[in-house]
Design an enzyme around this catalytic site. Structure first.
Site, PDB file in Angstrom:
ATOM      1  N   ARG A  20       0.828  -1.201   0.000  1.00  0.00           N
ATOM      2  CA  ARG A  20       0.000   0.000   0.000  1.00  0.00           C
ATOM      3  C   ARG A  20       0.867   1.259   0.000  1.00  0.00           C
ATOM      4  NH1 ARG A  20      -4.717  -1.771   3.634  1.00  0.00           N
ATOM      5  NH2 ARG A  20      -5.713  -3.291   2.295  1.00  0.00           N
ATOM      6  N   GLU A  32      -4.410  -7.374  -3.499  1.00  0.00           N
ATOM      7  CA  GLU A  32      -5.862  -7.501  -3.315  1.00  0.00           C
ATOM      8  C   GLU A  32      -6.356  -8.874  -3.767  1.00  0.00           C
ATOM      9  OE1 GLU A  32      -7.737  -5.773  -1.599  1.00  0.00           O
ATOM     10  OE2 GLU A  32      -6.614  -3.926  -1.355  1.00  0.00           O
ATOM     11  N   LEU A  75      -2.064 -20.948  -2.148  1.00  0.00           N
ATOM     12  CA  LEU A  75      -3.102 -19.909  -2.059  1.00  0.00           C
ATOM     13  C   LEU A  75      -4.456 -20.411  -2.549  1.00  0.00           C
ATOM     14  CD1 LEU A  75      -1.087 -16.810  -3.306  1.00  0.00           C
ATOM     15  CD2 LEU A  75      -2.107 -17.070  -1.062  1.00  0.00           C
ATOM     16  N   TYR A  77      -7.569 -21.510  -5.277  1.00  0.00           N
ATOM     17  CA  TYR A  77      -8.317 -20.734  -6.279  1.00  0.00           C
ATOM     18  C   TYR A  77      -7.427 -20.351  -7.470  1.00  0.00           C
ATOM     19  CZ  TYR A  77     -11.762 -20.278  -2.570  1.00  0.00           C
ATOM     20  OH  TYR A  77     -12.668 -20.541  -1.591  1.00  0.00           O
ATOM     21  N   TYR A 115     -14.903  -4.328  -6.343  1.00  0.00           N
ATOM     22  CA  TYR A 115     -14.086  -3.982  -5.183  1.00  0.00           C
ATOM     23  C   TYR A 115     -12.624  -3.747  -5.580  1.00  0.00           C
ATOM     24  CZ  TYR A 115     -10.893  -4.503  -1.400  1.00  0.00           C
ATOM     25  OH  TYR A 115      -9.827  -4.282  -0.572  1.00  0.00           O
ATOM     26  N   ASP A 133     -15.594  -4.046   0.256  1.00  0.00           N
ATOM     27  CA  ASP A 133     -15.352  -5.480   0.452  1.00  0.00           C
ATOM     28  C   ASP A 133     -16.089  -5.928   1.719  1.00  0.00           C
ATOM     29  OD1 ASP A 133     -13.900  -4.395   2.513  1.00  0.00           O
ATOM     30  OD2 ASP A 133     -12.113  -5.611   2.180  1.00  0.00           O
ATOM     31  N   CYS A 186     -13.270  -3.224  13.913  1.00  0.00           N
ATOM     32  CA  CYS A 186     -14.646  -3.698  13.723  1.00  0.00           C
ATOM     33  C   CYS A 186     -14.588  -5.110  13.130  1.00  0.00           C
ATOM     34  CB  CYS A 186     -15.411  -2.732  12.809  1.00  0.00           C
ATOM     35  SG  CYS A 186     -17.184  -2.945  12.917  1.00  0.00           S
ATOM     36  N   CYS A 202     -21.838   5.467  16.060  1.00  0.00           N
ATOM     37  CA  CYS A 202     -22.203   4.117  15.592  1.00  0.00           C
ATOM     38  C   CYS A 202     -23.537   3.672  16.199  1.00  0.00           C
ATOM     39  CB  CYS A 202     -21.102   3.124  15.958  1.00  0.00           C
ATOM     40  SG  CYS A 202     -21.542   1.438  15.529  1.00  0.00           S
ATOM     41  N   SER A 277     -15.024 -24.303  -1.470  1.00  0.00           N
ATOM     42  CA  SER A 277     -16.082 -23.394  -1.015  1.00  0.00           C
ATOM     43  C   SER A 277     -17.475 -24.034  -1.050  1.00  0.00           C
ATOM     44  CB  SER A 277     -16.055 -22.083  -1.799  1.00  0.00           C
ATOM     45  OG  SER A 277     -16.004 -22.354  -3.162  1.00  0.00           O
TER      46      SER A 277
HETATM   47 FE1  SF4 Z   1     -17.766  -1.404  14.681  1.00  0.00          FE
HETATM   48 FE2  SF4 Z   1     -19.435   0.437  15.652  1.00  0.00          FE
HETATM   49 FE3  SF4 Z   1     -18.043  -1.090  17.309  1.00  0.00          FE
HETATM   50 FE4  SF4 Z   1     -16.844   0.766  15.839  1.00  0.00          FE
HETATM   51  S1  SF4 Z   1     -18.300   1.089  17.450  1.00  0.00           S
HETATM   52  S2  SF4 Z   1     -16.143  -1.326  16.198  1.00  0.00           S
HETATM   53  S3  SF4 Z   1     -18.016   0.670  13.958  1.00  0.00           S
HETATM   54  S4  SF4 Z   1     -19.591  -1.770  15.887  1.00  0.00           S
END
Ligand code: SF4
Length: 334
Positions: A20, A32, A75, A77, A115, A133, A186, A202, A277
């Protein structure tokens, strides 16, 4: 605005990922495609090997198919790497060995979906487009408390519209920040909400049910198949054949599915289950020692150095190798 908090967090917490940092389309594309099938940390050695061997689209366009498959070994696929070569050829023929610079054009290339096109266009070329994604879907479904099934096209479309509406400059950082938030904070199970930079806005955090999102309808159970493979062995060499161009592991090396004619000795292998899969193979393996050697027998060193054996066959290969060595030892001591 959650975008500002997110970008600030990203600057301080982003992993320093080699592909990146360069902001270079080829590296982003390779990474990717690889990341679609394995965790980033696990794919790094593959990435480095691949880039060393094929440093640009031109070299990839000229790659030998068997070499390509060998370098991709582990890997899975394999169609993905075949599509990468097709894509490289098309870029050489149509775009002077470069990627086109827009998401729309990138989407027309083999093996590049919305994506990946979005990731390349936004990270390498700063085009203000989304790259949605699984990570981003998870973040947005929680952030906006979307309780519809995310495997449905309509839900994906709704989430993509929300992501599109949220796009912020610098777009390269913003899209990567979303991906990184999904990968580090998250996360699918036990999201780390207390460490989340966008927690204040959130909705799932407010409802206290982040862990139950995104909603994903139960997948159909995998189809079970019970193939038996006969591993023909002549002295210390193993018979391999290319599989049909259609179906699972198409065009790759594999073991025979028929008994050889004159079998000197048979040995059963430990059964092995390989999960694809949509299909499960509950595999049986029988080593068949034969006297007559036809073509397509390979020594163990040839197999290790030059031939790519799909991971579905690796456990049988290892067991066969052990049997061959033990047999050689026995014969020497006689
Ligand atoms: Fe995910 Fe919301 Fe928790 Fe942040 S606050 S980790 S966006 S669920």
């Amino acid at each position: 605005m959650f975008q500002e908090e997110l970008l600030r967090w990203y600057k301080q917490n982003a992993r320093k990922l080699v592909f990146r940092q360069k902001k270079e389309a080829y590296s982003i594309w390779v990474s990717e495609i690889m990341a679609q099938q394995t965790r980033i940390e696990a794919m790094l050695p593959y990435f480095e090997r691949f880039i060393e061997r094929y440093p640009n689209l031109k070299s990839l366009a000229q790659a030998e198919d068997d070499d390509l498959v060998k370098i991709w070994q582990g890997l899975g696929y394999y169609n993905r790497v075949r599509n990468m070569k097709r894509c490289a050829i098309q870029c050489v023929e149509q775009f002077q060995g470069q990627f086109p610079k827009t998401k729309k054009e990138l989407c027309k290339l083999p093996g590049i979906g919305e994506y990946t096109a979005g990731a390349i266009a936004s990270i390498a070329f700063d085009e203000k487009v989304s790259a949605v994604d699984g990570n981003v879907i998870r973040v947005f479904s929680r952030f906006y408390h979307i309780t519809d099934d995310v495997s449905q096209m309509s839900t994906k479309k709704k989430i993509t519209e929300l992501v599109d509406a949220s796009l912020t400059e610098p777009i390269s950082d913003y899209n990567q920040a979303l991906m990184e938030l999904g990968a580090l904070v998250c996360i699918p199970k036990n999201p780390r909400c207390t460490a989340c930079p966008i927690q204040k806005e959130c909705q799932s955090y407010a409802y206290g049910d982040a862990d139950s999102l995104p909603v994903l309808a139960k997948k159909k159970p995998r189809r079970v198949e019970n193939p038996t493979f006969y591993i023909w062995v002549c002295q210390d060499k193993i018979h391999l054949k290319k599989r049909s161009q259609k179906g699972l592991l198409a065009g790759l090396f594999g073991f025979d599915e028929t008994l050889p004619e004159a079998v000197e000795e048979k040995r059963s292998l430990e059964p092995y289950t390989h999960i694809f899969s949509h299909v499960e193979w509950h595999m049986k393996g029988i080593v068949c020692f034969v006297k007559e050697k036809s073509e397509d027998f390979y020594s163990l060193s040839q197999i290790h150095d030059k031939v790519s054996i799909p991971s579905a066959f690796q456990p049988f290969l290892k067991q066969t190798e052990k049997i061959i060595k033990e047999r050689e030892k026995c014969q020497k001591s006689l």
